[in-house]
Enzyme design. Structure first.
Site, PDB file in Angstrom:
ATOM      1  N   ARG A  71     -74.258  -6.619  81.177  1.00  0.00           N
ATOM      2  CA  ARG A  71     -75.495  -5.592  80.984  1.00  0.00           C
ATOM      3  C   ARG A  71     -76.458  -5.734  81.871  1.00  0.00           C
ATOM      4  NH1 ARG A  71     -72.200  -2.884  78.658  1.00  0.00           N
ATOM      5  NH2 ARG A  71     -72.331  -2.009  76.570  1.00  0.00           N
ATOM      6  N   GLU A 113     -80.048   1.855  84.990  1.00  0.00           N
ATOM      7  CA  GLU A 113     -78.528   2.352  85.157  1.00  0.00           C
ATOM      8  C   GLU A 113     -78.363   3.777  84.841  1.00  0.00           C
ATOM      9  OE1 GLU A 113     -75.367  -0.404  84.038  1.00  0.00           O
ATOM     10  OE2 GLU A 113     -74.317   1.525  83.319  1.00  0.00           O
ATOM     11  N   HIS A 172     -70.480   0.973  86.548  1.00  0.00           N
ATOM     12  CA  HIS A 172     -70.104   0.527  85.242  1.00  0.00           C
ATOM     13  C   HIS A 172     -68.657   0.793  84.934  1.00  0.00           C
ATOM     14  CE1 HIS A 172     -72.006  -0.590  81.129  1.00  0.00           C
ATOM     15  NE2 HIS A 172     -70.558  -0.516  81.119  1.00  0.00           N
TER      16      HIS A 172
END
Ligand code: DGY
Length: 324
Positions: free
Chosen positions: A237, A266, A285
């Site tokens: 993360r 993000e 991602h």
């Protein structure tokens, strides 16, 4: 009375079929995340919520959803969900560990190779027409084979990365809250504290979950401990890393390169300074993004939702204490 479910994104595979066989479905058909106000309005009268990792499931949402009994996220990570509040409200939370382990470990190694061996710069070199005659010192990277690979967070995904690292003939270090005898016996992995791992590893792989104790685990002082030739890879993360400190570390040469599949913020805005650095490889991602894996995640999340709505044990529950 029929159960009702809100689905915040068109799911893959047979997920919708699985849910519809058991409940009436309100599907957000947009190709961007459900706007917060829409989510809060539409969750008001549902029993179940099928959500994505970018839907924030917090106190505010639970207050707006008095009937809600089940949340099922199409992800292994549950840092977007306030588990404590869900548990207090007896809302059971499902997630999808296991099915994405191998795909994510594949991507971690792909990103490591791309970063350490400067593939992005190489591709750009060719595409921009700069490829001339063979140059012995063109875009020299760092070896992955026979290197020291440090795994921060040797859970399922970290262990799968370790298995791949062993195939490269790498020495493996790991750091985490518990010893991993299997990794030690099978791959000769050695446990270190975080500082020891950071100072010894050639490549540092972040595979730990995001929790309060891992937020900004890699800050300026951690980056200062790393070798100036080292690579940092994050497939966990974004907020595990202090982005401003990483930018400084890459710009000033405290470390050699970083490969990020996750970022903070993000998505990373197109004009973010990190994207101007040649020694930073950024992916959107993609850890679990294979057809097979994302389909399995979507369907597992659907099964979890239905099981939860029927009061049966989920395949994977993130707050099993709700049953206590
Ligand atoms: C997860 O499942 O938590 C990943 O980040 C997306 O695959």
């Amino acid at each position: 009375m029929a159960k009702s479910v809100l689905v915040t994104r068109q799911p893959l595979g047979r997920a919708l079929e699985i849910i519809s066989a058991d409940a009436s479905v309100d599907l957000w058909g947009g190709d961007v995340s459900m706007p917060r106000a829409e989510l809060l309005a539409r969750v008001a009268s549902v029993d179940g919520l099928y959500c994505m990792l970018n839907d924030r499931i917090d106190r505010e949402l639970l207050a707006a959803a008095p009937q809600l009994r089940v949340v099922s996220t199409m992800a292994v990570g549950v840092d977007n969900i306030d588990l404590a509040v869900c548990t207090r409200r007896d809302v059971v939370v499902g997630h999808t560990p296991g099915v994405l382990t191998e795909a994510t470990a594949d991507l971690a190694v792909a990103l490591l190779l791309a970063t350490a061996r400067r593939l992005g710069e190489g591709i750009e070199h060719v595409r921009s027409g700069r490829w001339g005659e063979f140059q012995p010192d063109l875009l020299l990277g760092r070896d992955v084979h026979s290197s020291v690979i440090g795994i921060v967070g040797p859970g399922r995904i970290g262990s799968a990365v370790a298995r791949r690292a062993a195939g490269f003939g790498a020495s493996i270090l790991y750091t985490g809250p518990t010893a991993k005898p299997t990794l030690e016996q099978e791959f000769g992995a050695k446990r270190r504290d975080l500082s020891g791992l950071l100072s010894e590893a050639d490549h540092v792989m972040l595979t730990a979950p995001l929790r309060p104790d891992t937020h900004h685990l890699i800050d300026a002082s951690a980056l200062r401990l790393m070798k100036s030739t080292a690579t940092l890879i994050n497939v966990a993360r974004g907020p595990l890393v202090d982005t401003a400190a990483l930018y400084e570390a890459l710009r000033s040469g405290w470390i050699a390169a970083a490969g990020l599949d996750v970022t903070d913020p993000e998505p990373l805005p197109a004009d973010h300074p990190l994207l101007g650095l040649p020694n930073c490889v950024v992916l959107p991602h993609l850890g679990s993004a294979s057809v097979q894996t994302r389909t399995e995640m979507a369907e597992m999340a659907a099964r979890n939702l239905v099981l939860g709505l029927n009061g049966e044990p989920m395949e994977a529950c993130a707050n099993p204490e709700v049953y206590a």
